[in-house]
Design a protein around this motif. Sequence first.
Motif, PDB file in Angstrom:
ATOM      1  N   ALA A  59     -30.447  17.635 -13.524  1.00 46.35           N
ATOM      2  CA  ALA A  59     -30.029  18.621 -14.517  1.00 46.35           C
ATOM      3  C   ALA A  59     -28.581  19.040 -14.281  1.00 46.35           C
ATOM      4  O   ALA A  59     -28.088  19.032 -13.147  1.00 46.35           O
ATOM      5  N   ASP A  60     -27.910  19.423 -15.372  1.00 40.61           N
ATOM      6  CA  ASP A  60     -26.521  19.886 -15.298  1.00 40.61           C
ATOM      7  C   ASP A  60     -26.410  21.386 -15.499  1.00 40.61           C
ATOM      8  O   ASP A  60     -25.436  22.004 -15.070  1.00 40.61           O
ATOM      9  N   PHE A  61     -27.386  21.983 -16.172  1.00 47.54           N
ATOM     10  CA  PHE A  61     -27.335  23.420 -16.439  1.00 47.54           C
ATOM     11  C   PHE A  61     -28.756  23.955 -16.590  1.00 47.54           C
ATOM     12  O   PHE A  61     -29.711  23.196 -16.776  1.00 47.54           O
ATOM     13  N   ARG A  62     -28.876  25.264 -16.465  1.00 45.89           N
ATOM     14  CA  ARG A  62     -30.149  25.938 -16.718  1.00 45.89           C
ATOM     15  C   ARG A  62     -29.936  27.021 -17.758  1.00 45.89           C
ATOM     16  O   ARG A  62     -28.918  27.711 -17.750  1.00 45.89           O
ATOM     17  N   SER A  63     -30.918  27.145 -18.639  1.00 42.35           N
ATOM     18  CA  SER A  63     -30.808  28.110 -19.727  1.00 42.35           C
ATOM     19  C   SER A  63     -31.173  29.511 -19.243  1.00 42.35           C
ATOM     20  O   SER A  63     -31.484  29.729 -18.067  1.00 42.35           O
ATOM     21  N   PHE A  64     -31.153  30.434 -20.161  1.00 42.53           N
ATOM     22  CA  PHE A  64     -31.477  31.828 -19.875  1.00 42.53           C
ATOM     23  C   PHE A  64     -32.851  31.972 -19.217  1.00 42.53           C
ATOM     24  O   PHE A  64     -33.055  32.815 -18.346  1.00 42.53           O
ATOM     25  N   ASP A  65     -33.825  31.133 -19.631  1.00 41.82           N
ATOM     26  CA  ASP A  65     -35.176  31.214 -19.071  1.00 41.82           C
ATOM     27  C   ASP A  65     -35.379  30.256 -17.899  1.00 41.82           C
ATOM     28  O   ASP A  65     -36.505  29.978 -17.501  1.00 41.82           O
ATOM     29  N   LYS A  66     -34.284  29.733 -17.352  1.00 44.55           N
ATOM     30  CA  LYS A  66     -34.256  28.844 -16.177  1.00 44.55           C
ATOM     31  C   LYS A  66     -34.703  27.410 -16.487  1.00 44.55           C
ATOM     32  O   LYS A  66     -34.877  26.608 -15.567  1.00 44.55           O
ATOM     33  N   SER A  67     -34.907  27.072 -17.767  1.00 44.73           N
ATOM     34  CA  SER A  67     -35.241  25.695 -18.128  1.00 44.73           C
ATOM     35  C   SER A  67     -34.071  24.781 -17.805  1.00 44.73           C
ATOM     36  O   SER A  67     -32.908  25.181 -17.876  1.00 44.73           O
ATOM     37  N   ALA A  68     -34.388  23.531 -17.461  1.00 48.45           N
ATOM     38  CA  ALA A  68     -33.357  22.580 -17.052  1.00 48.45           C
ATOM     39  C   ALA A  68     -32.822  21.798 -18.238  1.00 48.45           C
ATOM     40  O   ALA A  68     -33.570  21.412 -19.144  1.00 48.45           O
ATOM     41  N   GLY A  69     -31.512  21.566 -18.232  1.00 56.02           N
ATOM     42  CA  GLY A  69     -30.880  20.773 -19.273  1.00 56.02           C
ATOM     43  C   GLY A  69     -29.873  19.813 -18.673  1.00 56.02           C
ATOM     44  O   GLY A  69     -29.350  20.034 -17.575  1.00 56.02           O
ATOM     45  N   SER A  70     -29.590  18.733 -19.394  1.00 56.68           N
ATOM     46  CA  SER A  70     -28.612  17.758 -18.925  1.00 56.68           C
ATOM     47  C   SER A  70     -27.728  17.338 -20.091  1.00 56.68           C
ATOM     48  O   SER A  70     -28.207  17.183 -21.220  1.00 56.68           O
ATOM     49  N   ALA A  71     -26.436  17.177 -19.831  1.00 62.26           N
ATOM     50  CA  ALA A  71     -25.470  16.847 -20.873  1.00 62.26           C
ATOM     51  C   ALA A  71     -24.881  15.468 -20.629  1.00 62.26           C
ATOM     52  O   ALA A  71     -24.558  15.102 -19.502  1.00 62.26           O
ATOM     53  N   LYS A  72     -24.731  14.714 -21.707  1.00 66.79           N
ATOM     54  CA  LYS A  72     -24.047  13.428 -21.669  1.00 66.79           C
ATOM     55  C   LYS A  72     -23.020  13.423 -22.799  1.00 66.79           C
ATOM     56  O   LYS A  72     -23.342  13.763 -23.936  1.00 66.79           O
ATOM     57  N   TYR A  73     -21.799  13.004 -22.483  1.00 61.67           N
ATOM     58  CA  TYR A  73     -20.686  13.057 -23.432  1.00 61.67           C
ATOM     59  C   TYR A  73     -20.052  11.672 -23.465  1.00 61.67           C
ATOM     60  O   TYR A  73     -19.288  11.320 -22.570  1.00 61.67           O
ATOM     61  N   TYR A  74     -20.408  10.869 -24.498  1.00 63.89           N
ATOM     62  CA  TYR A  74     -20.058   9.454 -24.486  1.00 63.89           C
ATOM     63  C   TYR A  74     -19.401   9.009 -25.787  1.00 63.89           C
ATOM     64  O   TYR A  74     -19.534   9.648 -26.832  1.00 63.89           O
ATOM     65  N   LYS A  75     -18.751   7.855 -25.696  1.00 66.35           N
ATOM     66  CA  LYS A  75     -18.113   7.229 -26.858  1.00 66.35           C
ATOM     67  C   LYS A  75     -19.143   6.514 -27.724  1.00 66.35           C
ATOM     68  O   LYS A  75     -19.069   6.566 -28.957  1.00 66.35           O
ATOM     69  N   ASN A  76     -20.083   5.826 -27.109  1.00 70.06           N
ATOM     70  CA  ASN A  76     -21.075   5.032 -27.843  1.00 70.06           C
ATOM     71  C   ASN A  76     -22.479   5.311 -27.333  1.00 70.06           C
ATOM     72  O   ASN A  76     -22.672   5.701 -26.175  1.00 70.06           O
ATOM     73  N   LEU A  77     -23.454   5.056 -28.194  1.00 73.72           N
ATOM     74  CA  LEU A  77     -24.855   5.266 -27.832  1.00 73.72           C
ATOM     75  C   LEU A  77     -25.416   3.992 -27.188  1.00 73.72           C
ATOM     76  O   LEU A  77     -26.311   3.336 -27.724  1.00 73.72           O
ATOM     77  N   SER A  78     -24.860   3.660 -26.046  1.00 75.51           N
ATOM     78  CA  SER A  78     -25.336   2.486 -25.311  1.00 75.51           C
ATOM     79  C   SER A  78     -24.923   2.617 -23.859  1.00 75.51           C
ATOM     80  O   SER A  78     -23.892   3.230 -23.546  1.00 75.51           O
ATOM     81  N   GLY A  79     -25.743   2.057 -22.984  1.00 75.75           N
ATOM     82  CA  GLY A  79     -25.412   2.066 -21.562  1.00 75.75           C
ATOM     83  C   GLY A  79     -25.439   3.434 -20.916  1.00 75.75           C
ATOM     84  O   GLY A  79     -24.834   3.634 -19.863  1.00 75.75           O
ATOM     85  N   ILE A  80     -26.146   4.390 -21.519  1.00 76.06           N
ATOM     86  CA  ILE A  80     -26.229   5.741 -20.957  1.00 76.06           C
ATOM     87  C   ILE A  80     -27.431   5.797 -20.025  1.00 76.06           C
ATOM     88  O   ILE A  80     -28.569   5.594 -20.446  1.00 76.06           O
ATOM     89  N   THR A  81     -27.191   6.046 -18.751  1.00 79.75           N
ATOM     90  CA  THR A  81     -28.261   5.985 -17.758  1.00 79.75           C
ATOM     91  C   THR A  81     -28.325   7.268 -16.932  1.00 79.75           C
ATOM     92  O   THR A  81     -27.421   8.100 -16.970  1.00 79.75           O
ATOM     93  N   GLN A  82     -29.416   7.379 -16.184  1.00 80.47           N
ATOM     94  CA  GLN A  82     -29.619   8.519 -15.298  1.00 80.47           C
ATOM     95  C   GLN A  82     -30.394   8.045 -14.074  1.00 80.47           C
ATOM     96  O   GLN A  82     -31.396   7.334 -14.210  1.00 80.47           O
ATOM     97  N   SER A  83     -29.937   8.430 -12.911  1.00 78.48           N
ATOM     98  CA  SER A  83     -30.682   8.084 -11.705  1.00 78.48           C
ATOM     99  C   SER A  83     -32.053   8.741 -11.742  1.00 78.48           C
ATOM    100  O   SER A  83     -32.201   9.886 -12.167  1.00 78.48           O
ATOM    101  N   SER A  84     -33.059   8.012 -11.289  1.00 83.46           N
ATOM    102  CA  SER A  84     -34.427   8.549 -11.299  1.00 83.46           C
ATOM    103  C   SER A  84     -34.708   9.439 -10.097  1.00 83.46           C
ATOM    104  O   SER A  84     -35.799   9.998  -9.971  1.00 83.46           O
TER     105      SER A  84
END
Length: 474
Positions: A248-273
């Motif tokens: 996760a990259d951030f937590r909301s007001f209720d402590k829920s986890a969120g993650s942000a991705k900022y990319y040029k194209n909708l391909s090759g976007i990955t996340q370590s497990s």
Amino acid sequence: MSKELDKLIEQVLAEKINVQGLKDKILQKPDYQTPYSNKKTDIDDLAALDGDSTTIGQPDVTAAFSDNAKDKERAAALFLSKALKKNSDEKKEINQFLSTVTKAKTDAAEFTAGKVQAIDPKNIRSIAFKSLQTVSADPDANSEMGQYPEGIATALNTVFQGKNTFKSRLEELKKVCESAISNLGSVSKGTSPSSAIANMLVLDYVSTLVREVDAGAAAYNFEAFLAMLTGGRVIGKELTSAGKMGGADFRSFDKSAGSAKYYKNLSGITQSSKGFKIGEPVYYVIAIKRGQSGKGTSDPRQITSLNIYTFFLIKLEDNVNGRDYFAFKYSNGTTEIVDIKAGTKLNLSSGLNKKGDPLEIKLVTTKNQQDIRSVVEAIVRDQDNNVANALGYFKQLSENLHTANEKSQAYGSTGNVKKGDEALEAIQESETSFDNLKLCLDGKCPDKKKNPTTESKSPLNQLIEAVAKQNLLK
């Protein structure tokens, strides 16, 4: 017909997988699965959870995922979802059971967004560059929410009043942007001078973040913006219990986890497990930067819109027979269970464009590709009312204050009298702009045509200012 339909529904809900003979329908040596004999005890234990050890049904699977102690039973259910032969009814049924469990988990995962907290300027140690301070967005204490510059924090709270979920705030942001760039409707002009200025500040912030910040820094700023949007905080340095970097990259007001991705194209976007907590939903926000042609671009100056894709991702199990299991819940409501080699990267973008339309946030006008500043200038130029005049005076005030700050720094560091003259002039013009803005907010906005601007002062006023500068800058 209704009775027949009810009967069919009952049959579907009562579907069971007979444990007897199950071995014949399991691939004996799939590439990554261990032989069935090693899992038989776990499967028998799964079947027994509802008191009937002869079949596996929804109650068994639900019970396995509702009790953290039933790790072997959960592993057995996930094993069957992959090891059963592709076209078998049993495979379809076990996947349906798992999807039902996943849906129950993700249905409760919607973010609650809260009030954006402002940092007290007194707590910012910088003397002249307070706007650069960002560490308050991710405080060390887990119980604290992030704190953000008071101006944008207050504007966001005004614009998002009554919008208390992350999704509703993203949708409101889209609405405000679209209305503003078309220069139509009450949202672009605001129902009052204050609401118009709040809208302008939010739009100016987003436009500046996307179109005027270096691409390398923009990704981090996007995380911080999403945290601020939810009234939460940045947690990019948060570690898992195993000491791994969190997913996760951030937590909301209720402590829920969120993650942000900022990319040029909708391909090759990955996340370590590796960086996930078992069973914790993480809300992914993937922003794809689009240019005028509709194609992706990395050049901030060429970005005209953002396509926002969202989904929930939950890690179901860690390293089951060398596989990590995840559940995706997409914006179109579909749920998908995937598994990958333990510890490797998970593909987030594969087929994402077919699993829910993106939320498009336009940042420039359709006809002439002008940004929010041109929209404000057009409103000020073409309209003559309290809202338009207030926007104009606020724009003047912001520009004059910025100039005063920069020229003051230049004067202080060089002693150059010309720089001091320019700083003093900007300060005086700021005072005029502020007085006019105050009148607008009080419902007594001065007529632009009758009210002299700082560019057309009487000879007497010019003489008074010249004497003042001479005395102050001796």
